[in-house]
Scaffold this motif. Sequence first.
Motif, PDB file in Angstrom:
ATOM      1  N   UNK A   1     -13.603   1.355 -27.244  1.00 13.12           N
ATOM      2  CA  UNK A   1     -13.361   2.273 -26.141  1.00 13.12           C
ATOM      3  C   UNK A   1     -12.453   3.423 -26.537  1.00 13.12           C
ATOM      4  N   UNK A   2     -12.660   4.555 -25.875  1.00  9.99           N
ATOM      5  CA  UNK A   2     -11.845   5.744 -26.091  1.00  9.99           C
ATOM      6  C   UNK A   2     -11.248   6.168 -24.764  1.00  9.99           C
ATOM      7  N   UNK A   3     -10.117   6.874 -24.800  1.00  9.09           N
ATOM      8  CA  UNK A   3      -9.556   7.391 -23.539  1.00  9.09           C
ATOM      9  C   UNK A   3     -10.544   8.305 -22.847  1.00  9.09           C
ATOM     10  N   UNK A   4     -10.559   8.284 -21.545  1.00  5.54           N
ATOM     11  CA  UNK A   4     -11.577   9.030 -20.811  1.00  5.54           C
ATOM     12  C   UNK A   4     -11.226  10.502 -20.692  1.00  5.54           C
ATOM     13  N   UNK A   5      -9.925  10.862 -20.816  1.00  5.18           N
ATOM     14  CA  UNK A   5      -9.594  12.280 -20.685  1.00  5.18           C
ATOM     15  C   UNK A   5      -8.565  12.750 -21.720  1.00  5.18           C
ATOM     16  N   UNK A   6      -8.228  11.911 -22.713  1.00  3.88           N
ATOM     17  CA  UNK A   6      -7.278  12.303 -23.749  1.00  3.88           C
ATOM     18  C   UNK A   6      -7.804  11.890 -25.119  1.00  3.88           C
ATOM     19  N   UNK A   7      -7.396  12.631 -26.133  1.00  2.00           N
ATOM     20  CA  UNK A   7      -7.782  12.262 -27.502  1.00  2.00           C
ATOM     21  C   UNK A   7      -6.903  11.137 -28.039  1.00  2.00           C
ATOM     22  N   UNK A   8      -5.692  11.020 -27.512  1.00  2.00           N
ATOM     23  CA  UNK A   8      -4.771   9.959 -27.929  1.00  2.00           C
ATOM     24  C   UNK A   8      -4.067   9.409 -26.699  1.00  2.00           C
ATOM     25  N   UNK A   9      -3.495   8.230 -26.851  1.00  2.00           N
ATOM     26  CA  UNK A   9      -2.822   7.587 -25.723  1.00  2.00           C
ATOM     27  C   UNK A   9      -1.383   7.244 -26.096  1.00  2.00           C
ATOM     28  N   UNK A  10      -0.410   7.776 -25.353  1.00  2.00           N
ATOM     29  CA  UNK A  10       0.953   7.289 -25.531  1.00  2.00           C
ATOM     30  C   UNK A  10       1.054   5.879 -24.958  1.00  2.00           C
ATOM     31  N   UNK A  11       1.550   4.951 -25.750  1.00  2.00           N
ATOM     32  CA  UNK A  11       1.497   3.530 -25.378  1.00  2.00           C
ATOM     33  C   UNK A  11       2.639   3.175 -24.433  1.00  2.00           C
ATOM     34  N   UNK A  12       2.310   2.520 -23.330  1.00  2.00           N
ATOM     35  CA  UNK A  12       3.326   2.091 -22.379  1.00  2.00           C
ATOM     36  C   UNK A  12       3.856   0.705 -22.722  1.00  2.00           C
ATOM     37  N   UNK A  13       3.103  -0.071 -23.505  1.00  2.00           N
ATOM     38  CA  UNK A  13       3.582  -1.372 -23.947  1.00  2.00           C
ATOM     39  C   UNK A  13       3.210  -2.510 -23.027  1.00  2.00           C
ATOM     40  N   UNK A  14       4.046  -3.556 -23.027  1.00  2.00           N
ATOM     41  CA  UNK A  14       3.716  -4.827 -22.380  1.00  2.00           C
ATOM     42  C   UNK A  14       3.483  -4.726 -20.879  1.00  2.00           C
ATOM     43  N   UNK A  15       4.024  -3.697 -20.230  1.00  2.00           N
ATOM     44  CA  UNK A  15       3.900  -3.619 -18.767  1.00  2.00           C
ATOM     45  C   UNK A  15       2.550  -3.071 -18.318  1.00  2.00           C
TER      46      UNK A  15
END
Length: 354
Positions: free
Chosen positions: A118-132
């Motif tokens: 899977x790829x992000x639907x509106x971004x080329x990269x994803x800043x990771x939010x982590x366990x939450x």
Amino acid sequence: MEIKKRIVWLDLEKGVAILAMVAGHVSLLPWDPVRKLIFSFHMPLFFILSGFTTKETVGSLREAVKKYARQLLFSYLCIAVLASVILLFKNGITAQALLNEALRIVCGSGVPADYGPGRPIFLDSLPVVGAIWFLPAMFWCKTVFAVILKITQNRGEWLRALICTLLTALGYGIGQRWKLPLGIDIALFALGFLYVGFLLRRYDLMRRVNASWACAAAGLWYLGFRANAIELSARLYRDFPWCIFAFLGAVGGTVVIGKICEEMLDKIPILRQMLSYAGKRSLYILAAHHLESYCVDWNFIAQKIPLSSFGQGLVIAALRIALALLLAWCYDKFYTWLKGRIARKRPADKKAAV
């Protein structure tokens, strides 16, 4: 099995899962077999137990959604903002950093864009939010199931089962192509786990689990383990048909661990007390674990431990579990103290107003 007894083993099982989650995030521990065993059950277990505690009768759908938002989305927002404040102080406050933190919270992704299918639907990269990532995903899952319960009231169970099956399959398909914001696609896939938990409670199936059924559940768990387990945040549900074994394995693992908690761990006072507390305060432990990961350099600490990589991993896992429990306990005590102060102050304020 009495309802009171069910609550006891349920708290113990949640305690096992939340502490396993902390250990599962220690990268020094090998995937096979240690972390693969953890991932074979720990996050699906929370969705299954959430379904187990879901009532069949839904009152006001609006009130139910407000309750879920207060419990899950508000908690997510508070923890995510605190984590962003920590990162901004560590890395510096700039316009780009503020934008990245806002995107991190809006996306709610537990893994980078290039990890898993899977790829992000509106971004080329994803800043990771982590366990939450788990909190908004659980919100959507519980909300969708509340809607299903509402529209299927006074109808056959077959319709509810059909809808849940179709939405679970839809979540699987979406997750192999796109990563939707706030774990919406994960929620659809995890709906299958929540519905299984709902059925376990509705038909009182846990009480009927004898030695033979426990062995069968253990067999399913083993098949799920062999299928390489499930990573919900990464959408690693495994290819068809292995995804079916991974799914059933998570269910089998939940049943087995539930029986172990009921028949064995409940009889050991120290473990019962620790795991029961961890289960009841699982949200506090999740928050503590998430925030400490931004504050402590565990790889640096591991390098100071004169052991093998595996030994270092075990020590770090023990330290992170102990720290998460300690921070959760401190917050619990502070929150109880604060509530008491507010409760004592209110009567005085009312008297002064009169």
